[in-house]
Design an enzyme around this catalytic site. Structure first.
Site, PDB file in Angstrom:
ATOM      1  N   SER A 159       0.683  -1.408   0.390  1.00  0.00           N
ATOM      2  CA  SER A 159      -0.269   0.076   0.111  1.00  0.00           C
ATOM      3  C   SER A 159       0.979   1.600  -0.159  1.00  0.00           C
ATOM      4  O   SER A 159       0.515   2.620  -0.037  1.00  0.00           O
ATOM      5  CB  SER A 159      -0.656   0.132   1.046  1.00  0.00           C
ATOM      6  OG  SER A 159      -0.227   0.226   2.784  1.00  0.00           O
ATOM      7  N   LYS A 211      -6.731   3.443   8.647  1.00  0.00           N
ATOM      8  CA  LYS A 211      -5.822   4.836   7.647  1.00  0.00           C
ATOM      9  C   LYS A 211      -6.571   6.031   8.114  1.00  0.00           C
ATOM     10  O   LYS A 211      -5.909   6.956   8.802  1.00  0.00           O
ATOM     11  CB  LYS A 211      -5.575   4.039   6.532  1.00  0.00           C
ATOM     12  CG  LYS A 211      -4.489   2.532   6.661  1.00  0.00           C
ATOM     13  CD  LYS A 211      -4.549   2.130   5.194  1.00  0.00           C
ATOM     14  CE  LYS A 211      -3.427   0.836   5.083  1.00  0.00           C
ATOM     15  NZ  LYS A 211      -3.259   0.743   3.759  1.00  0.00           N
TER      16      LYS A 211
END
Length: 807
Positions: free
Chosen positions: A701, A744
């Site tokens: 990511s 996140k």
């Protein structure tokens, strides 16, 4: 007579000595060498030989046919089956004559030999097809004196004791020894009959002095006598114990028969009757009752003090006390369950909804519902274990819990077999006995931390426990009969899923426990944490107040977590300070302000210093997911003159290193569009660094973060300081989907990020994000790196910003 056990004499074999018409040589002569493996022949002794090697068979045949002298010599290696070379033989052997030889059906030859005298091998004349050597006879002293007479008597005395204790030696052996007049012959006879290694036998053969040989034989006899006496003592003790046990058994049987005649029963019989009545009255399945009757029958046939009897009694106790059919009645009121769950837990809508659905199905289809296996996955401190307690209370069931963290032995799950001393059932059956019902709420805590070693894989043993198709016949090694687990509500907890085997994941319904937002933590503290700590610390008469501003300070600067465990610790710390003030007769603490919290708790533990003060070239902000929740992942890129090397630091995993290489490849493919000369890459070393290098980092990511920082470093366009991003990059610049979006975004919101770039394919994950966070942040969904760069890079520098980095 067994030739293997007793060195034979001529009288044993034929009733009279060999007719040895043999010309004894006095000088060197040529002889055929017969190698012996694991055998030494002494002069005057009759020994059976078993010959199987072709050269040995040929040598024996030639010696018998052509009347060649035959010398038996031991080979040094007793483990080798191959025919030895001359250098592998001992130098001293025995000249032998063959009395009789028989060819056996398997191709080997059995022969009866008698030793004549000792010979020394001087020189080998032939190696193949068999050994031929020049040998010379060796003579020994046969005279007797006082020393030899004393040694012979000592040897005969010890040999008599050895014969009496050793069952493998016949009594006639001592008689043969008495008839030996020469000291050397006596030593050879005793050496032939003792069980000695080949090297020690050869050592005795090479001793030409009879006195030295008798002394060595005395040493061997003394050692053998010590071993035989100890063996006889042990045998005597064992026999006495066996006789004692048999005598006690006989007497107890007599006593039992007498008591039966008198109409009396002993305690053991009464205990058996109680066990039989208990099993008869218990509501047990037929197969369990049948097994119990078999064990009771075995127990009745054993002596009362038998060790096996105690094992059977323990087993029967487990069979009697397990909840084979005892059930608690479920409270199927959805209203009651909803009230219990809401009163004890804030948020967690998915988990609460799934429990209410379970109750609804149990209410309308009680017989159709299979075993339910849930798996709560989330960071520590998010309420997974405590929710299991609340579920049991809402359903009115018993609650049991086992911790699987660090379990490495499969027997912890399936139990030990009864053949082992101290065997017990596995933890599953133990907890079912503790629950006392067949339908408890069973929590398997920390299922992601199960280990594996040489004792088995406990995760594999859990496959049967957590499979609705087969756990109705769960087999424990100790019970050896099936136990029904289909009515149990299993709840497993884990921090991460990737350490759980895929087969085990497939059997569980995963419910994710995301981290709490700051607003949720404030409400949890007010509703649950503060009242509990006030009660635990005895502050009910003077409860301190925690303003919301103080709670947010504790959350932002004294804790860094997805759950609320550390937040409760800090609140407890402040409550203890307030209790101490009361104990010191000081004024009660009425309100915990920010200033008081900092005074008691010390300086801030966590500061939001991840963000840069200015838009900076070569520095980008990524978002990461960890087992403890979301986190910011800053990235720095530095360029320096070199040869085009790519340096990666920050304790990166293999996947993240590959993402960096993919981002570098995409940058080079787009260099012309951005005005970067291709020769620049060959003359520039690129260093990519992720700060906090002590923390391992991995995953795909961070691809667009690396690419953005690289573009910024090579084009001198700064990266916007209030922008964070996450997404996987391909070689064509496409942005792919990533996981952990909610965690996140919570981390970005906590750090004050204003804009977040997300892959467009993660749009469906935004439904789980709280509405207030979506309103406070600008979420940009991107599909390509062109969109990422257009949003994140500052195309024109502004006053006050850091100047571009020059190559």
């Amino acid at each position: 007579m067994d030739w293997d056990k007793l060195p034979l004499t001529p009288e044993d074999l034929f009733g009279e000595p060999f007719d040895l018409e043999h010309d004894t040589e006095t000088g060197p002569f040529e002889a055929i060498i017969l190698p012996l493996r694991d055998l030494v022949i002494y002069p005057g002794m009759v020994t059976p030989l078993y010959l199987g090697r072709d050269p040995s068979l040929d040598a024996l045949e030639v010696a018998l046919r052509e009347d060649w002298p035959l010398v038996a010599v031991a080979q040094q290696s007793t483990m080798s089956d191959t025919y030895p070379a001359s250098q592998e033989m001992y130098s001293i052997g025995t000249e032998v004559v063959i009395a009789r030889s028989i060819r056996l059906p398997d191709g080997t030859t059995s022969a009866i030999s008698q030793g004549i005298n000792r010979v020394r091998v001087l020189e080998y004349q032939q190696e193949k097809p068999y050994l031929v050597a020049v040998v010379e006879p060796l003579s020994e002293d046969t005279e007797k004196n006082a020393l030899t007479e004393a040694l012979m008597r000592a040897v005969l005395t010890m040999f008599e004791k050895v014969v009496s204790l050793n069952q493998t030696l016949p009594e006639e052996a001592y008689v043969y020894a008495l008839n030996m007049e020469a000291p050397g012959q006596l030593a050879d006879l005793v050496a032939q009959m003792l069980h000695l290694p080949v090297d020690q036998r050869q050592e005795l053969l090479e001793m030409l002095d009879p006195v030295l040989r008798l002394q060595q034989i005395s040493t061997h006899l003394a050692r053998e006598l010590d071993v035989l006496e100890l063996e006889n003592e042990i045998h005597t003790q064992v026999q006495q114990e066996v006789d004692k046990t048999q005598r006690e058994y006989f007497l107890r049987e007599q006593m039992r028969a007498i008591q039966q005649e008198l109409g009396e029963t002993d305690a053991f019989a009464r205990d058996l009757l109680r066990l039989e009545e208990a099993f008869t009255q218990a509501d047990l399945p037929d197969y369990v009752l049948e097994r119990a009757e078999e064990e009771l029958a075995r127990l009745s046939m054993m002596p009362p003090m038998s060790p096996e009897g105690g094992i059977i009694r323990t087993y029967l106790d487990w069979l009697q006390n397990l909840p084979w059919s005892s059930m608690t009645e479920d409270n199927l009121s959805i209203t009651n369950a909803e009230q219990v769950l809401e009163s004890r837990h804030y948020g967690l809508p998915k988990a609460k909804e799934r429990i209410l659905e379970y109750i609804a199905v149990r209410r309308f289809a009680p017989d159709k519902n299979r075993s339910t296996i849930l798996c709560f996955v989330g960071p520590p401190g998010t309420g997974k274990t405590s929710l299991g307690h609340s579920i049991a209370e809402a359903l009115g069931r018993e609650f049991v819990r086992i911790s699987l963290g660090g379990v490495r032995d499969e027997a912890e799950i399936r139990g030990h077999r009864r053949t082992y001393i101290g065997a017990l059932p596995g933890r599953i059956i133990q907890m079912m006995r503790r629950a006392g019902t067949v339908n408890p709420v069973f929590m398997l805590d920390e299922v992601d931390k199960v280990g594996m070693d040489f004792r088995g894989d406990p995760a594999s043993a859990l496959l049967e426990v957590l499979d609705p198709e087969q756990n109705h016949t769960f087999s424990d090694h100790y019970l050896e009969i099936s136990f029904d687990l289909s009515k149990v509500l299993f709840i497993a907890t884990a921090n991460v899923l990737h350490t759980i085997p895929p087969a085990l994941q497939d059997r569980m319904e995963v419910i994710e426990f995301p981290g709490y937002t700051e607003d949720e933590k404030v409400k949890i503290a007010k509703r649950f944490l503060i009242p509990r700590q006030i009660e635990l610390n005895g502050l009910q008469p003077f409860p301190p107040q925690f303003p919301e501003k103080t709670l947010r300070t504790l959350i932002r600067h004294y804790t860094y977590e997805a759950g609320v465990r550390n937040l409760e610790r800090e609140i407890a710390n402040l409550c203890r300070k307030a209790t101490r003030r009361l104990a010191e007769d000081k004024r009660p603490l009425q309100t915990v302000t920010e200033k008081i919290a900092k005074q008691y708790l010390g300086p801030y533990k966590y500061t939001q210093d991840h963000l840069e003060k200015y838009d900076t070239v070569g520095v980008a902000m990524g978002l990461a997911w960890t087992p403890h929740g979301g986190d910011l992942l800053p990235l720095e890129v530095a360029l320096m003159p070199g040869k085009g090397n790519l340096i990666l630091t920050g304790q990166l995993g293999e996947v993240m290193r590959e993402s960096a290489q993919a981002a570098m490849t995409y940058l080079r493919s787009q260099s012309q569009s951005w005005g970067v000369d291709l020769e620049t890459f060959d003359k520039t070393d690129v260093h990519i660094h992720f700060p906090e290098g002590g923390i391992p980092k991995d995953g795909p990511s961070g691809g667009i973060v690396i690419a953005t920082a690289l573009f910024s470093a090579f084009t001198h366009f700064p990266v916007r300081r209030e922008v964070a991003m996450t997404g996987e990059i391909t070689l064509r610049g496409r942005v792919l989907q990533v996981g952990g979006v909610k965690e996140k975004l919570l981390a970005a919101h906590r750090a004050g990020i204003k804009q977040v770039l997300l892959p467009a394919r993660n749009e469906q994950d935004l439904q789980e994000i709280p509405k207030n966070i979506l309103r406070q942040m600008d979420l940009v969904l991107v599909e390509t790196m062109h969109e990422v760069l257009a949003t994140s890079l500052v195309q024109k520098t502004r006053p006050g910003e850091q100047p571009p980095l020059e190559l």
